[in-house]
Structures are given as structure tokens and as C-alpha cells.
Design a protein around this motif. Structure first.
Motif, PDB file in Angstrom:
ATOM      1  N   ALA A  30      53.131   1.076 -13.320  1.00 10.13           N
ATOM      2  CA  ALA A  30      53.439   0.066 -14.330  1.00 10.13           C
ATOM      3  C   ALA A  30      54.810   0.333 -14.964  1.00 10.13           C
ATOM      4  N   TYR A  31      55.099   1.598 -15.212  1.00 11.81           N
ATOM      5  CA  TYR A  31      56.384   1.954 -15.801  1.00 11.81           C
ATOM      6  C   TYR A  31      57.527   1.679 -14.828  1.00 11.81           C
ATOM      7  N   LYS A  32      57.314   2.025 -13.566  1.00 10.73           N
ATOM      8  CA  LYS A  32      58.332   1.740 -12.551  1.00 10.73           C
ATOM      9  C   LYS A  32      58.634   0.240 -12.505  1.00 10.73           C
ATOM     10  N   ARG A  33      57.552  -0.554 -12.527  1.00 14.04           N
ATOM     11  CA  ARG A  33      57.709  -2.001 -12.447  1.00 14.04           C
ATOM     12  C   ARG A  33      58.436  -2.540 -13.685  1.00 14.04           C
ATOM     13  N   GLU A  34      58.119  -1.982 -14.836  1.00 13.79           N
ATOM     14  CA  GLU A  34      58.754  -2.412 -16.080  1.00 13.79           C
ATOM     15  C   GLU A  34      60.256  -2.127 -16.069  1.00 13.79           C
ATOM     16  N   VAL A  35      60.629  -0.934 -15.628  1.00 15.81           N
ATOM     17  CA  VAL A  35      62.049  -0.567 -15.581  1.00 15.81           C
ATOM     18  C   VAL A  35      62.769  -1.401 -14.518  1.00 15.81           C
ATOM     19  N   ALA A  36      62.109  -1.620 -13.391  1.00 19.41           N
ATOM     20  CA  ALA A  36      62.703  -2.447 -12.331  1.00 19.41           C
ATOM     21  C   ALA A  36      62.981  -3.852 -12.852  1.00 19.41           C
ATOM     22  N   GLN A  37      62.035  -4.405 -13.615  1.00 25.14           N
ATOM     23  CA  GLN A  37      62.223  -5.745 -14.176  1.00 25.14           C
ATOM     24  C   GLN A  37      63.377  -5.769 -15.173  1.00 25.14           C
ATOM     25  N   GLN A  38      63.485  -4.720 -15.986  1.00 29.45           N
ATOM     26  CA  GLN A  38      64.583  -4.630 -16.952  1.00 29.45           C
ATOM     27  C   GLN A  38      65.934  -4.606 -16.233  1.00 29.45           C
ATOM     28  N   LEU A  39      66.017  -3.799 -15.189  1.00 24.41           N
ATOM     29  CA  LEU A  39      67.260  -3.706 -14.418  1.00 24.41           C
ATOM     30  C   LEU A  39      67.579  -5.035 -13.735  1.00 24.41           C
TER      31      LEU A  39
END
Length: 268
Positions: A30-39
Motif C-alpha cells: 500500500a505504501y509503495k502504491r501511495e508513493v508511486a501515485q504521488q510521483l
């Protein structure tokens, strides 16, 4: 000196603690996905891709997986990795046939394919693939909101094939020195005009057809010369009928004068 060393160490620490680095090392999907979305939202597509590549397997079946995989394909497209973008849009469309982004993904797959199409003089496999995919898209979604863009791509793809066909026919007239095959050039240019009746190259094609007939005639053996000269004259007339003020008029008129002069020997 110590000041610069301290600053360098501080920069290394800051880089090492960046959200991307943390997410790369994290086991939290979930954290990986969140950071990917931010980027992705920040248009840092190359960085986002690093996380999407990690999420490609583990992210399937998770909440928001559909949007994640669409953005994954988009990121590849935005960094101009069209080969990967093409495959990722294809996979997305197959995996999510009911997605609100399904039509868009299909069109972007087509755009990625056409972006791989090289200059007209090289192999046009990707151009043919583009046209095939576009026809399928237009047949499936005739009222698509992307129909205008799809037709514009179709026009560009067909224009590239048209130019390649014309240049190939023209080369039979212009390349090869004494080995030029003027008969083959006439046939190829005839076929081109038949296949592309509204072509922007019609004036050029008619001129090179006349030029081929002219050179074939004046270099003929005597027994074939009269018929070939008459044929060349007919092709001159076709050029002038098409465009009386053709850019080739001066050259064509000089060639016609030679044709008429050579024909006089057969009227005696």
C-alpha cells in the motif's frame, strides 16, 4: 573542506531517506502504491516506474490495481518507451475490459505502435500494425470520443505508406544509371496512380511515368521506337491534362520536342 564533506554526507543521507528509496525498500504494498501515485501525480514518471515495476506482480488483485496498471502504462508512454507502453496498454485492456479507461488504453496502444513506426524509407511493419489496430478500433467503437483522433492517426499512417509506395516506384526511374528499368517504372507508377487516385504525388508520378516512357523510347531499337515514342507522347498529354501549368512543364516540353523530331523519320 570539512564543510563540503559534511554537506555531501547530508545530501547522501537525504537521498537515502527519500520517499522513493523508502518505498523501494519497504514490504508494504500500500505504501509503495501511495508513493508511486504521488510521483506519478508530480509527473516524475521515471521514478514512478521503478515502483510500478516492483508492484507489477504483488499489486494484482489489490485495491486500486486497475488505476495503478493504467498509470504504469501511461508512465512508460510519457517517458517515450513506446515498446513497453504498447505491451502494457494491451495487457491493461485485456485485464480490464469494462474499465472506464478501456477505449483510451486501446487508442494509446495504437499511438504507441505508430510512434514506433520509422521513416517511410524503412520497414513499415509498425505502420501496417497501426492501421490494422485502428480499423479494429473504429469498427468496434464507431461513436468513440476518440474517433476523430483515431481517424487522424489513420490518415498519417496511410500517408506514410503512400509516400513509401511512390518513392519505391520513382526509384525505378531515378536510380541505377544504365541499369534503370523504365518498363518496370511505368508499371509501378501506373499501379501507384491506380491505388492512390487522390494522391498528392500524382503530378510527380505522371511526370516520372512520362520520363520513363521518353527514355525507353529514345533508347529503343528502331523496330520498337515508333510505338514507344507515340506512347511517350500520350503520357506527356496525360501530364498536361492533369495540370497544364505543371512544375515540370519546361522540361516536359523539351522532351516532347525531341519525341516529335524523332517521330518525323517514321512519316517519310
Amino acid at each position: 573542506m570539512k564543510k563540503y564533506i559534511c554537506l555531501s554526507l547530508l545530501m547522501i543521507v537525504l537521498v537515502g531517506c527519500s520517499p522513493l528509496q523508502k518505498a523501494m525498500k519497504s514490504e508494504d504494498v500500500a505504501y509503495k502504491r501511495e508513493v508511486a501515485q504521488q510521483l506519478y501525480d508530480q509527473k516524475k514518471y521515471r521514478k514512478a516506474l521503478r515502483l510500478y515495476e516492483q508492484l507489477e506482480r504483488v499489486g494484482r488483485g489489490t485495491p486500486d490495481a486497475e488505476m495503478m496498471f493504467f498509470n504504469f502504462a501511461n508512465s512508460s508512454y510519457f517517458v517515450k518507451d513506446y515498446m513497453l507502453a504498447r505491451e502494457r496498454y494491451k495487457l491493461f485492456a485485456a485485464a480490464y475490459p469494462k474499465s472506464a479507461h478501456h477505449e483510451e488504453a486501446l487508442l494509446l496502444e495504437i499511438k504507441s505502435t505508430f510512434a514506433l513506426s520509422p521513416v517511410y524509407s524503412l520497414d513499415q511493419g509498425f505502420t501496417h500494425a497501426t492501421i490494422t489496430k485502428l480499423q479494429e478500433f473504429i469498427d468496434t467503437y464507431p461513436a468513440s470520443e476518440y474517433a476523430i483522433e483515431a481517424n487522424q492517426i489513420m490518415t498519417k499512417a496511410n500517408q506514410k505508406l503512400e509516400k513509401k509506395t511512390f518513392e519505391n516506384a520513382k526509384q525505378l526511374n531515378t536510380i541505377g544509371g544504365w541499369t534503370r528499368d523504365y518498363t518496370a517504372a511505368i508499371i509501378a507508377l501506373d499501379n501507384f496512380i491506380f491505388d492512390y487516385p487522390g494522391t498528392i504525388y500524382k503530378e510527380d508520378a505522371l511526370y516520372y511515368k512520362f520520363d520513363s516512357a521518353y527514355n525507353l523510347a529514345i533508347n529503343s531499337v528502331y523496330s520498337k521506337m515508333e510505338d514507344r515514342l507515340e506512347n511517350a507522347k500520350t503520357m506527356y498529354e496525360a501530364l498536361i491534362r492533369f495540370k497544364e501549368d505543371t512544375k515540370y512543364r519546361n522540361q516536359a516540353d523539351r522532351m516532347l520536342e525531341r519525341v516529335n523530331n524523332d517521330l518525323q523519320q517514321f512519316s517519310k
